[in-house]
Write a protein that holds these residues in place. Structure first.
Motif, PDB file in Angstrom:
ATOM      1  N   PHE A 327       0.864  -1.333   0.058  1.00  0.00           N
ATOM      2  CA  PHE A 327       0.000  -0.082   0.085  1.00  0.00           C
ATOM      3  C   PHE A 327       0.947   1.216   0.171  1.00  0.00           C
ATOM      4  CE2 PHE A 327      -3.437  -2.794   1.462  1.00  0.00           C
ATOM      5  CZ  PHE A 327      -4.373  -2.549   0.499  1.00  0.00           C
ATOM      6  N   THR A 328       1.945   1.105   0.502  1.00  0.00           N
ATOM      7  CA  THR A 328       3.054   2.325   0.556  1.00  0.00           C
ATOM      8  C   THR A 328       3.586   2.586  -0.847  1.00  0.00           C
ATOM      9  OG1 THR A 328       3.661   2.217   2.809  1.00  0.00           O
ATOM     10  CG2 THR A 328       4.879   3.421   1.627  1.00  0.00           C
ATOM     11  N   GLY A 329       3.506   1.391  -1.819  1.00  0.00           N
ATOM     12  CA  GLY A 329       3.803   1.577  -3.069  1.00  0.00           C
ATOM     13  C   GLY A 329       2.805   2.459  -3.819  1.00  0.00           C
ATOM     14  N   ILE A 330       1.518   2.012  -3.515  1.00  0.00           N
ATOM     15  CA  ILE A 330       0.624   2.740  -4.189  1.00  0.00           C
ATOM     16  C   ILE A 330       0.460   4.115  -3.805  1.00  0.00           C
ATOM     17  CG2 ILE A 330      -2.176   2.682  -4.460  1.00  0.00           C
ATOM     18  CD1 ILE A 330      -1.891  -0.282  -4.014  1.00  0.00           C
ATOM     19  N   TYR A 331       0.640   4.519  -2.626  1.00  0.00           N
ATOM     20  CA  TYR A 331       0.715   5.724  -2.224  1.00  0.00           C
ATOM     21  C   TYR A 331       1.526   6.601  -3.071  1.00  0.00           C
ATOM     22  CZ  TYR A 331       2.164   9.433   1.036  1.00  0.00           C
ATOM     23  OH  TYR A 331       2.768  10.585   1.679  1.00  0.00           O
ATOM     24  N   ARG A 332       2.791   5.953  -3.233  1.00  0.00           N
ATOM     25  CA  ARG A 332       4.082   6.981  -3.846  1.00  0.00           C
ATOM     26  C   ARG A 332       3.446   7.262  -5.180  1.00  0.00           C
ATOM     27  NH1 ARG A 332       7.364   3.468  -1.057  1.00  0.00           N
ATOM     28  NH2 ARG A 332       8.100   2.529  -3.042  1.00  0.00           N
ATOM     29  N   THR A 333       2.751   6.451  -5.889  1.00  0.00           N
ATOM     30  CA  THR A 333       2.318   6.708  -7.196  1.00  0.00           C
ATOM     31  C   THR A 333       1.608   7.861  -7.203  1.00  0.00           C
ATOM     32  OG1 THR A 333       0.098   5.474  -7.197  1.00  0.00           O
ATOM     33  CG2 THR A 333       1.922   4.353  -7.893  1.00  0.00           C
ATOM     34  N   ASP A 666      13.137   5.865  -5.849  1.00  0.00           N
ATOM     35  CA  ASP A 666      11.770   5.783  -6.060  1.00  0.00           C
ATOM     36  C   ASP A 666      11.351   6.351  -7.292  1.00  0.00           C
ATOM     37  OD1 ASP A 666       9.177   4.315  -5.411  1.00  0.00           O
ATOM     38  OD2 ASP A 666       8.557   6.598  -5.293  1.00  0.00           O
ATOM     39  N   ASP A 667      11.995   7.298  -8.062  1.00  0.00           N
ATOM     40  CA  ASP A 667      11.841   7.779  -9.221  1.00  0.00           C
ATOM     41  C   ASP A 667      10.274   8.292  -9.527  1.00  0.00           C
ATOM     42  OD1 ASP A 667      14.335   8.064 -10.470  1.00  0.00           O
ATOM     43  OD2 ASP A 667      14.520   5.870 -10.759  1.00  0.00           O
ATOM     44  N   SER A 668       9.828   9.133  -8.667  1.00  0.00           N
ATOM     45  CA  SER A 668       8.487   9.788  -8.589  1.00  0.00           C
ATOM     46  C   SER A 668       7.564   8.613  -8.704  1.00  0.00           C
ATOM     47  CB  SER A 668       8.484  10.450  -9.856  1.00  0.00           C
ATOM     48  OG  SER A 668       9.308  11.567  -9.734  1.00  0.00           O
ATOM     49  N   GLY A 669       7.701   7.493  -7.952  1.00  0.00           N
ATOM     50  CA  GLY A 669       6.724   6.495  -7.931  1.00  0.00           C
ATOM     51  C   GLY A 669       6.902   5.346  -8.921  1.00  0.00           C
ATOM     52  N   ALA A 670       8.010   5.280  -9.497  1.00  0.00           N
ATOM     53  CA  ALA A 670       8.098   4.272 -10.435  1.00  0.00           C
ATOM     54  C   ALA A 670       8.498   2.893  -9.738  1.00  0.00           C
ATOM     55  CB  ALA A 670       9.405   4.449 -11.454  1.00  0.00           C
ATOM     56  N   SER A 671       9.162   2.946  -8.605  1.00  0.00           N
ATOM     57  CA  SER A 671       9.561   1.798  -7.858  1.00  0.00           C
ATOM     58  C   SER A 671       8.223   1.463  -7.147  1.00  0.00           C
ATOM     59  CB  SER A 671      10.546   1.816  -6.984  1.00  0.00           C
ATOM     60  OG  SER A 671      11.755   1.802  -7.501  1.00  0.00           O
ATOM     61  N   GLY A 672       7.398   2.160  -6.750  1.00  0.00           N
ATOM     62  CA  GLY A 672       6.048   2.257  -6.090  1.00  0.00           C
ATOM     63  C   GLY A 672       5.035   1.340  -6.817  1.00  0.00           C
ATOM     64  N   SER A 673       4.933   1.958  -8.109  1.00  0.00           N
ATOM     65  CA  SER A 673       4.118   1.087  -9.001  1.00  0.00           C
ATOM     66  C   SER A 673       4.456   0.002  -9.518  1.00  0.00           C
ATOM     67  CB  SER A 673       3.917   2.273 -10.500  1.00  0.00           C
ATOM     68  OG  SER A 673       5.283   2.475 -10.895  1.00  0.00           O
ATOM     69  N   PHE A 674       5.953  -0.215  -9.702  1.00  0.00           N
ATOM     70  CA  PHE A 674       6.497  -1.494  -9.968  1.00  0.00           C
ATOM     71  C   PHE A 674       5.976  -2.681  -8.790  1.00  0.00           C
ATOM     72  CE2 PHE A 674       9.945  -4.466  -9.145  1.00  0.00           C
ATOM     73  CZ  PHE A 674       9.901  -5.470 -10.510  1.00  0.00           C
ATOM     74  N   LEU A 675       6.055  -2.171  -7.635  1.00  0.00           N
ATOM     75  CA  LEU A 675       5.740  -2.978  -6.580  1.00  0.00           C
ATOM     76  C   LEU A 675       4.180  -3.421  -6.384  1.00  0.00           C
ATOM     77  CD1 LEU A 675       7.721  -1.595  -3.616  1.00  0.00           C
ATOM     78  CD2 LEU A 675       7.554  -3.902  -4.095  1.00  0.00           C
ATOM     79  N   ALA A 676       3.358  -2.315  -6.651  1.00  0.00           N
ATOM     80  CA  ALA A 676       1.991  -2.424  -6.709  1.00  0.00           C
ATOM     81  C   ALA A 676       1.633  -3.320  -7.802  1.00  0.00           C
ATOM     82  CB  ALA A 676       1.251  -1.150  -6.790  1.00  0.00           C
ATOM     83  N   PHE A 677       2.087  -3.369  -8.965  1.00  0.00           N
ATOM     84  CA  PHE A 677       1.563  -4.310  -9.952  1.00  0.00           C
ATOM     85  C   PHE A 677       2.135  -5.901  -9.600  1.00  0.00           C
ATOM     86  CE2 PHE A 677       1.140  -1.050 -13.381  1.00  0.00           C
ATOM     87  CZ  PHE A 677      -0.213  -1.445 -13.675  1.00  0.00           C
ATOM     88  N   ALA A 678       3.370  -5.823  -9.480  1.00  0.00           N
ATOM     89  CA  ALA A 678       4.006  -7.081  -9.001  1.00  0.00           C
ATOM     90  C   ALA A 678       3.440  -7.803  -7.948  1.00  0.00           C
ATOM     91  CB  ALA A 678       5.629  -6.981  -9.042  1.00  0.00           C
TER      92      ALA A 678
END
Length: 789
Positions: A327-333, A666-678
């Motif tokens: 959920f923190t990954g989603i937050y960062r997107t 995190d590159d403006s949520g790039a890692s967060g969205s990668f996490l959320a999808f995976a």
């Protein structure tokens, strides 16, 4: 080995196996401090979703996003930041610092000078952060908490009982000390401090102006004034300052000194604007007229809960730490891009304006595709903003921050963002204007192609690749990265071809489809790869290589620029023919035609062997975005189970819930969205209507589409939390019907459905048939899958 790694990680992360927590709001699982240490560079402070005001304590150490959990000192509190970027620190304009008292109870005893000279340690264990809120305690006895509205920050500064005359000092600087000039005015009657400054972007060209308006409440004013370098005075209330002379940066600002606050608290309200000082004051007065901290904080929390709503996890016994990671990954997107609508000084338009596209090279792969699912309204506004930027400036941005053009890192990847939105039928967009914008990238070269558009287009069209040291007299940019640029240009053209096909531009479709095959012009069949000591990197033959203008081959070691190399290949400090990654990693970047790439590299078994070597040798940097797709490319070789196994080697070992739980920016949520999808069991092939399937990390994950209201659920059958072996799909059912494909389309989310994955502890034959593989141009079958029927 995988089993042992999983058990060790459970112990290291302190995972307590949780019961079903679906009754708790997703909000409680967001921890903004995840990734706030060791280079994650996340923004840990208070923000609204996509909000402009971002308040946090700035520190003297790893302060790219203002705050870092690196135990460095607090230099001040500012309300403009970016999240997850690399390079120079971004923004942090006009920080406020607080001194509970001055020596000898005199202004002459106050500490002025540099922000580092005034810096104060924070108390260990005092940091608290959740969406819309941040607080900490300083060792000087001041406790600070902050929350925000769209354009305004509200701070509460709490003082101990022995405070005498606390000083609030406003510094005319930013995090990177880029101020070119600034003006400040202090009102001696009200204590209002307002002003503006001209600053530089942290990864781009030009400059921008920022305006502020600070008000205070909670104590009577004792004195006010300005300060320059080490001295302050109460006689003058106005100041203009430039950068300084030679290497000497002028330290300057204004201050207000208060008498003892009656209830121990002084509030500071900081309005921000990019238009004018009056607008900054108006933003503050309209958004927080009541000075009610709890109301602002509650409103911010409500805004986040609304944005986080619609994603439902059935943990099935998975520990809370994993849910926090998810959920923190989603937050960062949803921290960037930032909505600056109504604050654009460059042109007037009825269209939205978003900023901090920082940079699209990072975010096109998973960030924007995730927003297509979870926040389609916001993404539509972002795409409209990109198109409106083209309308008024002539080019789509590749990178953009603070109304400045950022440096292009590769191709014109806004083409992929727009193409992805198009094939997924995002509504409310002028697709004809969007098409003109992407075709402009493909056909016309700007003079300044280092910050937008593409360079070397004459060679691209004539030769089918970007040469080393290209003869390009039309425009100027970074005359390197010829391999990675060529590969990205090919995919950019593929995405344009997909739009051309859908919009009925058949001649264009054929042209750009042909150009999308240009990657083959850089493949050198007899190229080998060696470590610096002469040992072969896996005994593989055939790699991409740079080529010269006359068609002869250049050379870059496929090993170079990998994590095992001694030099990092950044934008400019070590310019090579690939950007931020090695040829070993870039050899897999042909998303449009994996089938042909697999044949080129020797067939499925050889392709899988290369992928395994990339991941297991240390040549891959999982903290950088080009690595993400390689985790899932086993799908294209008919081995989706290997994609599932590969992901488990990175999550949670490299991506987890600790303060250093990110392997890179995190590159403006790039890692967060990668996490959320995976962790949801999916991966988007950006620019295509394709999501690759693996088992989710939980018993099930559901997404309620915000527009259609339909629910898409990915559910594991035979799921057992903590079992490192039961990660392979044996069979699948979509809405009760057998489903053998290893991918779904976007209609799964807009139309809803339940995808059930029956798990086992060994690879099965699910997703391995030729007709079950993800689409690919060279596969000899219809590429365009617009439905799941």
């Amino acid at each position: 080995m995988l089993h042992d790694q999983w058990l060790v990680l459970l112990a290291l992360l302190g995972c307590s196996l949780a019961q079903n927590n679906t009754g708790n709001h997703n909000f409680q699982y967001v921890d903004p401090l995840i990734g706030s240490y060791n280079g994650g560079n996340v923004f840990a402070g208070a923000s609204l979703p996509f909000g402009m005001a971002k308040a946090v304590a700035d520190v003297s150490g790893q302060n790219t996003a203002g705050w870092s959990y690196d135990y460095s000192n607090v230099t001040g509190f500012s309300a403009l930041h970016d999240s997850g970027t690399g390079g120079q620190p971004s923004m942090g304009n006009f920080p406020i610092s607080v001194q509970p008292e001055c020596a000898h109870d005199s202004v002459n005893g106050c500490t002025f000078g540099t922000k580092y000279g005034r810096a104060v340690n924070y108390r260990n264990g005092s940091i608290k952060a959740h969406p819309g809120y941040f607080s900490l305690g300083l060792v000087n006895g001041v406790d600070a908490e902050m929350t925000v509205t769209e354009h305004t920050a509200l701070y509460n500064f709490h003082f101990g009982p022995n405070v005498s005359s606390p000083l609030f000092l406003l510094d005319l600087t930013d995090l990177q000390d880029s101020r070119q000039n600034a003006t400040i005015e202090v009102n001696p009657d009200t204590g209002r401090i307002k002003g503006n400054g001209t600053f530089l972007p942290s990864f781009g060209v030009g400059s921008y102006q920022s305006y502020f308006c600070a008000d205070f409440k909670g104590a009577s004013i004792r004195d006010t004034g300005i300060w320059v370098n080490e001295r302050g005075g109460t006689d003058q209330k106005h100041l203009f300052v430039n950068r300084g002379y030679s290497l000497f940066y002028i330290q300057a600002g204004g201050f207000v000194r208060f008498r003892k606050p009656s209830n121990g608290t002084i509030q500071a309200r900081m309005g921000e604007s990019f238009l004018s000082t009056d607008q900054a004051c108006q933003n503050a007065e309209q958004e927080i007229p009541h000075w009610n901290f709890n109301k602002v904080k509650t409103d911010a929390e409500t805004a986040w809960k609304q944005r986080l709503d619609g994603i439902v996890v059935q943990p099935g016994g998975v520990c809370d730490a994993m849910q926090k990671t998810f959920f923190t990954g989603i937050y960062r997107t949803m921290l960037s891009p930032q909505n600056y609508s109504g604050e654009n000084p460059l042109w007037q338009s009825s269209e939205p304006y978003f900023d901090s596209f920082y940079c699209i090279w990072d975010s096109f792969r998973t960030t924007f595709p995730f927003l297509t699912i979870s926040q389609p309204d916001a993404l539509a506004q972002m795409v409209r903003s990109l198109i409106d930027t083209y309308t008024h400036l002539g080019w789509l941005p590749d990178c953009r921050m603070q109304f400045c053009k950022g440096y292009s890192q590769g191709g014109s990847n806004a083409d992929v963002v727009i193409g992805d939105a198009y094939v997924k039928n995002l509504s409310g967009i002028d697709w004809n204007q969007a098409y003109r914008a992407v075709v402009n990238d493909a056909e016309n070269e700007p003079f300044d192609w280092g910050v937008n558009g593409r360079g070397g287009l004459q060679s691209w069209k004539r030769l089918g690749y970007i040469p080393v040291n290209d003869y390009d007299y039309l425009g100027f940019g970074p005359a390197f990265h010829s391999v990675s640029r060529s590969l990205e240009y090919a995919y950019n053209d593929f995405c344009i071809a997909e739009m051309a096909r859908g919009l009925g531009h058949h001649t264009d479709y054929e042209r750009y489809l042909s150009r999308s095959a240009n990657w083959r012009n850089l493949y050198k069949p007899n190229q080998t790869s060696f470590y610096p000591n002469g040992t072969s990197t896996g005994n593989f033959t055939g790699f991409f290589q740079p080529r010269n203008l006359n068609g002869t081959w250049g050379f870059q070691s496929p090993f170079a620029c990998s994590p095992l190399d001694t030099i990092f290949c950044s934008y400019s400090s070590n310019p090579t023919e690939t950007f931020e990654s090695s040829i070993w990693e870039y050899q897999f970047y042909v998303p449009q035609d994996q089938a042909t790439l697999i044949r080129t590299l020797g067939g499925p078994a050889a392709f899988i062997s290369r992928l395994d070597y990339l991941h297991e040798s240390g040549l891959l940097d999982i903290g950088n975005e080009p690595s993400e797709l390689t985790c899932f490319q086993y799908h294209y070789a008919g081995r989706p189970g290997l994609s599932s196994a590969r992901l488990r080697t990175y999550i949670p070992s490299h991506f987890n819930s600790s303060v250093n739980g990110l392997p890179g920016n995190d590159d403006s949520g790039a890692s967060g969205s990668f996490l959320a999808f995976a962790m949801s069991g999916l991966f988007p092939v950006a620019g295509q209507n394709v999501y690759l399937i693996i088992p989710p990390y939980f018993e099930s994950v559901s997404y309620v589409h915000p527009i259609t209201g339909k629910t898409a659920t990915i559910r594991n059958v035979n799921f057992k939390a903590g079992d490192p072996d039961r990660i392979y799909v044996q069979s699948a059912r979509l809405d009760g019907k057998s489903y053998s494909r290893s991918w779904v389309t976007h209609e799964f989310f807009t139309g809803g459905g339940t995808l059930e994955l029956v798990l086992g502890d060994e690879e099965g034959d699910w997703g391995t048939g030729e007709g079950d593989l993800p689409p690919s141009l060279g596969a000899g079958r219809n590429y365009h899958p617009y439905s799941d029927s």
